[in-house]
Structure formats: structure tokens, C-alpha cells
Enzyme design. Structure first.
Site, short mmCIF file in Angstrom:
data_model
loop_
_atom_site.label_atom_id
_atom_site.label_comp_id
_atom_site.label_asym_id
_atom_site.label_seq_id
_atom_site.Cartn_x
_atom_site.Cartn_y
_atom_site.Cartn_z
N SER A 53 48.36 34.43 0.89
CA SER A 53 48.78 33.30 1.72
C SER A 53 47.71 33.00 2.75
O SER A 53 46.87 33.86 3.04
CB SER A 53 50.08 33.68 2.45
OG SER A 53 50.30 32.83 3.57
N TYR B 211 56.60 37.73 7.23
CA TYR B 211 55.89 37.11 6.10
C TYR B 211 54.39 37.34 6.26
O TYR B 211 53.69 37.74 5.33
CB TYR B 211 56.22 35.62 6.06
CG TYR B 211 55.66 34.86 4.89
CD1 TYR B 211 54.34 34.37 4.92
CD2 TYR B 211 56.43 34.61 3.77
CE1 TYR B 211 53.83 33.65 3.84
CE2 TYR B 211 55.92 33.89 2.70
CZ TYR B 211 54.63 33.42 2.75
OH TYR B 211 54.12 32.71 1.68
C1 GCO Z 1 55.36 28.94 6.46
C2 GCO Z 1 55.32 28.70 4.98
C3 GCO Z 1 54.34 29.63 4.31
C4 GCO Z 1 53.07 28.87 4.02
C5 GCO Z 1 52.08 29.78 3.34
C6 GCO Z 1 50.72 29.10 3.24
O1 GCO Z 1 56.46 28.95 7.04
O2 GCO Z 1 54.27 29.13 7.02
O3 GCO Z 1 56.60 28.93 4.43
O4 GCO Z 1 54.82 30.08 3.06
O5 GCO Z 1 53.36 27.79 3.14
O6 GCO Z 1 51.95 30.95 4.09
O7 GCO Z 1 49.81 30.00 2.64
#
Ligand code: GCO
Length: 255
Positions: free
Chosen positions: A146, A159
Site C-alpha cells: 500500500s 492498516y
Molecule cells: C485509506 C484507503 C487505503 C488506501 C491504500 C492506498 O483509507 O487510506 O482505504 O486502502 O486506498 O492504502 O495504497
């Protein structure tokens, strides 16, 4: 030259592939000749995705299991063994998102994201690599990283921590498995038009920020990641290991 990208005769497991990026990657690998194993937690969603691929003339089958549950992952690979299914290509795509400031975040929500977005890649990668090593004909592992593998954004700490872990897990896989002719790499998607991002896409301020901060001036589409997946799944990348290829419109490359 096209032969080097040919995936004919190879079987690819794509976790979390009933929709979005995962389904686009499954379709892309099928387009290059692979047989796709579609994974999800719900039988009806997996069946629907498999049917869509088969309707396009592709070879596809389903595997319903929760990638975050170790016993389910081990059982799924025992089923593959029983059925004579040999995974040549693994795409660790399954992931969830949970947006909340850390000071409001409960441990159970943190752990759920880490379990699905990081631990699962280890569990499924471990089971796939055991068999690739035993078969002695190498293999490919592609983790989905990501932008947050490199740059943090407020309110998505679990995340971001997981995707940072994916970056170094990918390098660890390369460090341990390269000698078995297994190449482990990652794809780092930019802001992509997916269901997981609906809340962001429909937020005018966030939508404007994505477009203004990206040199391409737009969101990406799931199928724009498929070519990178085919490259990393094919012989074209046999001397590429431990890398993340960012398909982000240039977002990470500019201030
Ligand atoms: C967020 C998104 C991520 C981005 C991703 C980009 O809330 O930042 O849901 O999933 O889209 O990290 O690489």
C-alpha cells in the site's frame, strides 16, 4: 517476448478475490493463461466470482476459507493437497480497512486488521511456500502492500502498521525463499476505485485531495494493477526479489 509473460499451466491462489483488486488480479492472471483459485469467506460470493471468470472462458475454482484463521488456512491447503491442486503463484491480497483515530481505537479492532492484513499473508505464504519448496520447481509470492507501506495517513494506524509489515515480510520471504527459486515481491496500489474506498470516493474533500496530490490527477482502477501482477507472477521477474512495485500514478514520487 510474450512467452515470458505466459502463465499457461500455472495455478494461482488469490486471497480475498471475490471483488475489487483481488478479482481484477485473478482475471488478469487468467488472461495470461493461469488457472485462478478464488478465495473468500462466503460460499455464494466465491461461487459468483468463479462463475464470472468461467463465463469469460477462464479456468477457475473456489476455495472458501478465512485467511486470518490458522486452522482454516492449514485445512484449505490440506484440501488442495488432497485434490492435487498445486499453487504455483500466491497473491496475498485479502485485506480490510478500519478508519478511527488511535486514541478511540479498541485493541480488538486493531488486532482484526493486523490479523487479516498481515498475519494472514504469513500464514498463507508459509503453507504455500512449504509446498513450493517440496515440489522443487520454485514459485511466486505477491503480497499486496500500500502507499501506507511508505507514508502514513491519520486514522488508519492498524492498516498502516500492517502494510508496513507487509513490506518487510516480503523482504523476509525473499531472504528465506530465493534459494528455492521462489520470488517474493509486492504491489503497492495507489488510491484505487474499490468498494473498500467508497467512503473516501464519496467524500468530496478526500476525492479532491486524491486528485490534487496525484500527478496523474485521478484515482486508479483495479484492472490497472493486473499487468504488474502478471509481470511478478511470470518468468519475466525471475531475478526480481523483495521489491514493491508501486502502481500509484506517481503519488509516492512527488511532494
Ligand atoms: C485509506 C484507503 C487505503 C488506501 C491504500 C492506498 O483509507 O487510506 O482505504 O486502502 O486506498 O492504502 O495504497
Amino acid at each position: 517476448m510474450s512467452a515470458v509473460f505466459d502463465l499457461t499451466g500455472r495455478t494461482a491462489l488469490i486471497t480475498g478475490s471475490v471483488r475489487g483488486i483481488g478479482f481484477a488480479l485473478a482475471e488478469g492472471l487468467c488472461n495470461a493463461g493461469a488457472t485462478a483459485i478464488v478465495n473468500g469467506r462466503k460460499q455464494d460470493a466465491v461461487d459468483e466470482a468463479v462463475a464470472k471468470l468461467r463465463a469469460k472462458g477462464f479456468q477457475a475454482r473456489g476455495a472458501v476459507f478465512d485467511v486470518a484463521e490458522e486452522l482454516a488456512v492449514v485445512a484449505a491447503f490440506e484440501n488442495f493437497d488432497r485434490d492435487g491442486v498445486e499453487i504455483d503463484i500466491l497473491i496475498n491480497n485479502a485485506g480490510i480497512q478500519f478508519r478511527k483515530p488511535m486514541v478511540e481505537l479498541e485493541l480488538k479492532d486493531w488486532e482484526r486488521v493486523i490479523d487479516t492484513n498481515l498475519n494472514a499473508a504469513f500464514l498463507v505464504g508459509r503453507e504455500a511456500a512449504k509446498r513450493m519448496i517440496a515440489r522443487g520447481r520454485g514459485g511466486k509470492v505477491i503480497n499486496i502492500a500500500s502507499l501506507t507501506s511508505e507514508a502514513a495517513r491519520a486514522t488508519v494506524a492498524p492498516y498502516t502498521a500492517a502494510k508496513g509489515g507487509i513490506k518487510m515480510l516480503t523482504r523476509s520471504m525473499a531472504a528465506e525463499w530465493a534459494k528455492f527459486n521462489i520470488q517474493a515481491n509486492a504491489i503497492g496500489p495507489g488510491y484505487i476505485l474499490t468498494e473498500m474506498n467508497t467512503a473516501l470516493i464519496e467524500n468530496p474533500e478526500f476525492d479532491a485531495w486524491v486528485k490534487a496530490s496525484n500527478p496523474a490527477g485521478r484515482w486508479g482502477k483495479p484492472d490497472e494493477l493486473a499487468g504488474t501482477a502478471v509481470y511478478l507472477a511470470s518468468s519475466a521477474s525471475n531475478y526480481v526479489n523483495g521489491q514493491i512495485i508501486y502502481a500509484d500514478g506517481g503519488w509516492l514520487s512527488v511532494l
